[in-house]
Design an enzyme around this catalytic site. Sequence first.
Site, mmCIF file in Angstrom:
data_model
loop_
_atom_site.group_PDB
_atom_site.id
_atom_site.type_symbol
_atom_site.label_atom_id
_atom_site.label_comp_id
_atom_site.label_asym_id
_atom_site.label_seq_id
_atom_site.Cartn_x
_atom_site.Cartn_y
_atom_site.Cartn_z
ATOM 1 N N HIS A 192 0.833 -1.199 -0.107
ATOM 2 C CA HIS A 192 0.154 0.143 0.143
ATOM 3 C C HIS A 192 0.804 1.308 0.131
ATOM 4 O O HIS A 192 0.425 2.379 -0.134
ATOM 5 C CB HIS A 192 -1.047 -0.053 1.121
ATOM 6 C CG HIS A 192 -2.048 0.867 1.087
ATOM 7 N ND1 HIS A 192 -2.571 1.887 2.083
ATOM 8 C CD2 HIS A 192 -3.225 0.628 0.304
ATOM 9 C CE1 HIS A 192 -3.592 2.498 1.569
ATOM 10 N NE2 HIS A 192 -3.942 1.791 0.518
ATOM 11 N N HIS A 204 -8.841 10.837 -0.134
ATOM 12 C CA HIS A 204 -7.995 9.837 -0.293
ATOM 13 C C HIS A 204 -6.669 9.841 0.657
ATOM 14 O O HIS A 204 -6.021 8.991 0.611
ATOM 15 C CB HIS A 204 -7.759 9.159 -1.953
ATOM 16 C CG HIS A 204 -7.163 7.979 -1.894
ATOM 17 N ND1 HIS A 204 -5.818 7.764 -2.001
ATOM 18 C CD2 HIS A 204 -7.784 6.827 -1.849
ATOM 19 C CE1 HIS A 204 -5.834 6.334 -2.316
ATOM 20 N NE2 HIS A 204 -6.967 5.777 -1.898
#
Length: 533
Positions: free
Chosen positions: A197, A422
């Site tokens: 990630h 985000h």
Amino acid sequence: MATNKRTSSSSINDDSETKKFKIDDNLSTTSKESIPAFINENITNKKLCEYGAACYRQKNPIHTAEYDHPPAREKSSTNESNKRLTPIEKIQQSEPYRFFLSTVYGILDTYNQINAISLKEILSPEHGQLVRSAQFNYMFDIEFLREQYPPEFRLKPLLIVHGDSRHDNHTIKAQCSPYPQIEVCAARLDIPYGTHHTKMMFLLYETGLRIVIHTANLIQQDWKQKSQGIWISPICPKTNDNTNESKTNFKKDLIEYIERYRAKQLQFWQKTINEHDFSSINVHLISSTPGRHTGGDMNKFGHLKLRQTLKTYLGLENEAQYNSAPIIGQFSSIGSLGPNANNWLSKEFLTSLKQLHSSSLDSPELKLIYPTVDNVRTSLEGYMAGGSLPYNVQNAMKQGWLVNYFHKWKADHRQRSRASPHIKTYLRATNDEYKELLWFLVTSANLSKAAWGVLEKNNTQLMIRSYEIGVLFIPKQFSQTTFSVSDSSSSPSFPIPYDLPPVKYQSSDKPWVVDVAYKNQPDSHGNMWDPSD
């Protein structure tokens, strides 16, 4: 109700872009009147490309045969165009923090000039002659990424560091195969349900090495109308003295993080980092790597690394006055946190967030910022933005207690209330007035055990599933006592991404859940959300 296949109770920091939505043919006249004119006209003609004038496929005849692209909006005034900053000027004006939000298409350009930067501006040739680069990320669109590099740099060696690509239509290797200058490195994911990630760039110039740590996937929709966070290092010059370290031990921590990949493709970058002078860097690296970390490794990663760093470096005078200072967590996805707050959130995780030089017995208020359904519905992207907020119904149903911590996404002062977040940030204020901060962290890590780690075996090991990375700002490293968020201070104002104090959910507010249908009200584009389609 169909469960969205791109989210699961285990893959809790999944950034998948879910694009399941439709235009409702039965919209009332009132609803259709609320749709912008150029969108309304195209509902019965070609489809409107979601990227508008910013779409990089406008030269593709197959694409343009199916999609229309409205012209870019004109500047609001001739004076506004005179205020545009070059990429170099943007970085200069961002000192000393060098922290940016991504530019947003569809807001006043003024708000894209100060402490805001685009991917093309990050990669601009103005910064120097690029030698080679590396891109670490979760999701890639290689064609889009290539377009962001200036033409003169597109044949330079590029390393793509990725994790699981099962969500991609084509594998990363297939995307890269036409380009011999692109090398691919797959991150090891030895623990189930982990993800790669991390979002980071290495940019090696003839004049030195730059590190960029951010929150955006390398896909077009992440850089268009979302709120993303970006930290850009100075260009660190090459040195013959490998001891040129920052006061935050950034080089040491970065090399240690890279070593955990155990990847031959990263050996060049390990050597390169070691050969450059990082003494100008004043942020701390907070990373996560998969594994069960024990002994001396326990404090090197995850929330225990954050805890240790705060304990060692915060250095507050009269710290007792801050024992009850509030803490904010802000994120775009939520994992399975347990049947109650005490299971992990308010015990293990909060213990790290509230760490001062000496441990505190107080329990400061924890406020969590996560978008409501209405935040998503009224956003610039409409319900499409919800595809990047993969909180699933399975987890939401099991942890209804979490809503008591929730606060809305609101960023009026940066004109980004409609730019869906985000970005992931964590901070601690000095008091309830939120005019000063004790510290600030921007990171790829969402609110999940997979990202931050969970203590096991009577607190003798920290189990982490995923790769994550972020930077921690501590006032002491900027020769300040606290960070001011007020323009009236003599110190530079910290460019906080959202409005403070945060606004608590009202009884009518619901957190966005990705695999639930929303058909009661159309979004800002006249669309409904139906994950079963």
